[in-house]
Design an enzyme around this catalytic site. Structure first.
Site, PDB file in Angstrom:
ATOM      1  N   ASN A  23       0.795  -0.875   0.703  1.00  0.00           N
ATOM      2  CA  ASN A  23       0.004  -0.101   0.497  1.00  0.00           C
ATOM      3  C   ASN A  23       0.864   1.298   0.133  1.00  0.00           C
ATOM      4  O   ASN A  23       1.384   1.603   1.169  1.00  0.00           O
ATOM      5  CB  ASN A  23      -1.094   0.036   1.337  1.00  0.00           C
ATOM      6  CG  ASN A  23      -1.551   0.934   1.055  1.00  0.00           C
ATOM      7  OD1 ASN A  23      -1.243   1.821   1.117  1.00  0.00           O
ATOM      8  ND2 ASN A  23      -3.278   0.881   1.603  1.00  0.00           N
TER       9      ASN A  23
ATOM     10  N   LYS B 119       0.563   3.824   2.623  1.00  0.00           N
ATOM     11  CA  LYS B 119       1.496   3.008   4.337  1.00  0.00           C
ATOM     12  C   LYS B 119       1.924   3.378   4.011  1.00  0.00           C
ATOM     13  O   LYS B 119       3.468   3.981   5.292  1.00  0.00           O
ATOM     14  CB  LYS B 119       1.184   1.763   4.073  1.00  0.00           C
ATOM     15  CG  LYS B 119      -0.117   1.239   5.395  1.00  0.00           C
ATOM     16  CD  LYS B 119      -0.653   0.070   5.551  1.00  0.00           C
ATOM     17  CE  LYS B 119      -1.682  -0.662   6.219  1.00  0.00           C
ATOM     18  NZ  LYS B 119      -2.235  -1.669   6.985  1.00  0.00           N
TER      19      LYS B 119
ATOM     20  N   ASP C  86      -0.755  -5.245  11.428  1.00  0.00           N
ATOM     21  CA  ASP C  86      -2.039  -5.689  11.712  1.00  0.00           C
ATOM     22  C   ASP C  86      -2.760  -4.630  12.243  1.00  0.00           C
ATOM     23  O   ASP C  86      -2.599  -5.152  13.484  1.00  0.00           O
ATOM     24  CB  ASP C  86      -2.634  -7.040  11.810  1.00  0.00           C
ATOM     25  CG  ASP C  86      -3.979  -7.861  11.181  1.00  0.00           C
ATOM     26  OD1 ASP C  86      -4.197  -7.231  10.220  1.00  0.00           O
ATOM     27  OD2 ASP C  86      -3.513  -8.988  11.072  1.00  0.00           O
ATOM     28  N   THR C  87      -4.425  -4.277  11.961  1.00  0.00           N
ATOM     29  CA  THR C  87      -5.709  -3.348  12.433  1.00  0.00           C
ATOM     30  C   THR C  87      -6.077  -4.154  12.782  1.00  0.00           C
ATOM     31  O   THR C  87      -6.927  -4.770  11.770  1.00  0.00           O
ATOM     32  CB  THR C  87      -5.007  -2.030  11.616  1.00  0.00           C
ATOM     33  OG1 THR C  87      -4.251  -1.857  11.588  1.00  0.00           O
ATOM     34  CG2 THR C  87      -6.346  -1.024  12.342  1.00  0.00           C
TER      35      THR C  87
ATOM     36  N   GLY D  88     -12.112   2.873   5.107  1.00  0.00           N
ATOM     37  CA  GLY D  88     -11.889   2.080   6.391  1.00  0.00           C
ATOM     38  C   GLY D  88     -13.681   2.556   7.245  1.00  0.00           C
ATOM     39  O   GLY D  88     -14.754   2.226   6.675  1.00  0.00           O
TER      40      GLY D  88
ATOM     41  N   LYS E 104      -5.575  13.270  11.425  1.00  0.00           N
ATOM     42  CA  LYS E 104      -6.383  11.789  11.742  1.00  0.00           C
ATOM     43  C   LYS E 104      -4.767  11.092  12.049  1.00  0.00           C
ATOM     44  O   LYS E 104      -4.391  10.907  13.107  1.00  0.00           O
ATOM     45  CB  LYS E 104      -6.608  10.873  10.061  1.00  0.00           C
ATOM     46  CG  LYS E 104      -6.964   9.421  11.974  1.00  0.00           C
ATOM     47  CD  LYS E 104      -7.786   8.713   9.687  1.00  0.00           C
ATOM     48  CE  LYS E 104      -7.527   7.644   9.938  1.00  0.00           C
ATOM     49  NZ  LYS E 104      -7.061   6.137   9.096  1.00  0.00           N
TER      50      LYS E 104
ATOM     51  N   ARG F 166      -2.187   3.289  14.123  1.00  0.00           N
ATOM     52  CA  ARG F 166      -1.107   3.039  13.085  1.00  0.00           C
ATOM     53  C   ARG F 166       0.447   4.443  14.020  1.00  0.00           C
ATOM     54  O   ARG F 166       1.378   3.681  13.905  1.00  0.00           O
ATOM     55  CB  ARG F 166      -1.224   3.692  11.935  1.00  0.00           C
ATOM     56  CG  ARG F 166      -1.219   2.522  11.045  1.00  0.00           C
ATOM     57  CD  ARG F 166      -1.041   2.369   9.324  1.00  0.00           C
ATOM     58  NE  ARG F 166      -2.488   3.456   9.237  1.00  0.00           N
ATOM     59  CZ  ARG F 166      -3.491   3.093   9.468  1.00  0.00           C
ATOM     60  NH1 ARG F 166      -3.867   1.981   9.442  1.00  0.00           N
ATOM     61  NH2 ARG F 166      -4.676   3.609   8.773  1.00  0.00           N
TER      62      ARG F 166
HETATM   63  P1  IMP Z   1      -4.710  -3.108   7.796  1.00  0.00           P
HETATM   64  O1  IMP Z   1      -4.399  -4.772   8.848  1.00  0.00           O
HETATM   65  O2  IMP Z   1      -4.053  -2.236   8.206  1.00  0.00           O
HETATM   66  O3  IMP Z   1      -5.373  -3.910   6.466  1.00  0.00           O
HETATM   67  O4  IMP Z   1      -6.340  -3.125   8.504  1.00  0.00           O
HETATM   68  C1  IMP Z   1      -7.341  -4.208   8.097  1.00  0.00           C
HETATM   69  C2  IMP Z   1      -8.811  -3.416   7.894  1.00  0.00           C
HETATM   70  O5  IMP Z   1      -8.912  -2.524   9.195  1.00  0.00           O
HETATM   71  C3  IMP Z   1      -9.098  -2.514   6.933  1.00  0.00           C
HETATM   72  O6  IMP Z   1      -9.626  -3.040   5.865  1.00  0.00           O
HETATM   73  C4  IMP Z   1      -9.600  -1.338   7.304  1.00  0.00           C
HETATM   74  O7  IMP Z   1     -11.590  -2.241   7.610  1.00  0.00           O
HETATM   75  C5  IMP Z   1      -9.818  -1.190   9.148  1.00  0.00           C
HETATM   76  N1  IMP Z   1      -8.885  -0.194   8.927  1.00  0.00           N
HETATM   77  C6  IMP Z   1      -7.473  -0.067   9.371  1.00  0.00           C
HETATM   78  N2  IMP Z   1      -6.990   0.906   9.794  1.00  0.00           N
HETATM   79  C7  IMP Z   1      -7.657   2.009   9.490  1.00  0.00           C
HETATM   80  C8  IMP Z   1      -8.260   3.844   9.587  1.00  0.00           C
HETATM   81  O8  IMP Z   1      -7.234   3.814   9.752  1.00  0.00           O
HETATM   82  N3  IMP Z   1      -9.038   3.863   9.475  1.00  0.00           N
HETATM   83  C9  IMP Z   1     -10.344   3.230   9.023  1.00  0.00           C
HETATM   84  N4  IMP Z   1     -10.560   1.265   9.057  1.00  0.00           N
HETATM   85  C10 IMP Z   1      -9.153   1.206   9.732  1.00  0.00           C
END
Ligand code: IMP
Length: 196
Positions: A13, A16, A72-73, A153, A175, A181
């Site tokens: 990404n 990111k 991972d989030t 998201g 933000k 993050r």
């Molecule tokens: P990733 O691990 O960063 O890919 O996040 C996994 C999922 O969490 C994403 O597909 C979003 O749905 C949600 N997400 C992660 N970070 C954010 C953010 O900063 N705002 C809103 N949704 C988020």
């Protein structure tokens, strides 16, 4: 001046990558998976953010034997016992988009008084062959409906503590100053700074 250290970030990404490079500063050159010629997504099959982040970092390390990290989030909602959590990207189903995830979340939250939630990011770092985990959190509340059109998201339904605007109503700079993050990345940057 010494050369920047190269760190591979297990992500494709570009937004990111930019955010990470800015926070880690000039001492590090952050390379994404594309620059290694790796063009698939690394699977995230586990039930915790920690396991998924570690699995992605281990995947890169075993393939390229380089210092690397992965993240991972998830959005963890108190009244839903931590859901959507690790399933945040695919809450409404594998092929659904963010709009469907938000619809499902607002449906599950219908009539709930406790709207407390948090975004949590876990970063797994492998450096000089050793593993380290970092966690970043931003607490807030799930809005009654969508607010704002920015971000991505779950941004339109997340109101961070101390604000009356959703993440989607903020500009990216605001933000990114308070985000989960950023919190995790600052801990990573601090640790790396001490490693030199
Ligand atoms: P990733 O691990 O960063 O890919 O996040 C996994 C999922 O969490 C994403 O597909 C979003 O749905 C949600 N997400 C992660 N970070 C954010 C953010 O900063 N705002 C809103 N949704 C988020």
């Amino acid at each position: 001046m010494s050369n920047p250290r190269i760190l591979v970030f297990a992500s494709r990404n570009p937004d990111k990558l930019k955010e990470v490079s800015a926070i880690l500063g000039k001492g590090f050159r952050v390379a994404g998976l594309d620059s290694l010629g790796f063009q698939s997504d690394i699977p995230e099959p586990f039930d915790t953010l920690e396991e998924n982040a570690l699995a992605k970092a281990r995947f890169v390390y075993s393939r390229y034997q380089c210092d690397c990290f992965a993240d991972d989030t998830g959005l963890e909602v108190e009244a839903l016992k931590g859901l959507p959590g690790v399933k945040s990207a695919r809450y409404a189903g594998k092929d659904q988009d963010s709009a469907a995830n938000i619809r499902k979340l607002l449906g599950e939250m219908d009539g709930k008084d406790n709207r407390r939630a948090r975004f949590r990011t876990v970063i797994a770092l492998i450096i000089r062959g050793r593993e380290h985990l970092f966690e970043g959190v931003v607490s807030g509340n799930i809005a009654a409906g969508e607010k704002g059109s920015g971000g991505f998201g779950y941004d339109p339904v997340f109101i961070p503590e101390g604000y009356n605007r959703s993440f989607a109503e903020m500009d990216t700079e605001t933000k990114n100053l308070i985000s989960h993050r950023k919190d995790a990345l600052e801990k990573l940057a601090h640790f790396l700074g001490e490693q030199k």
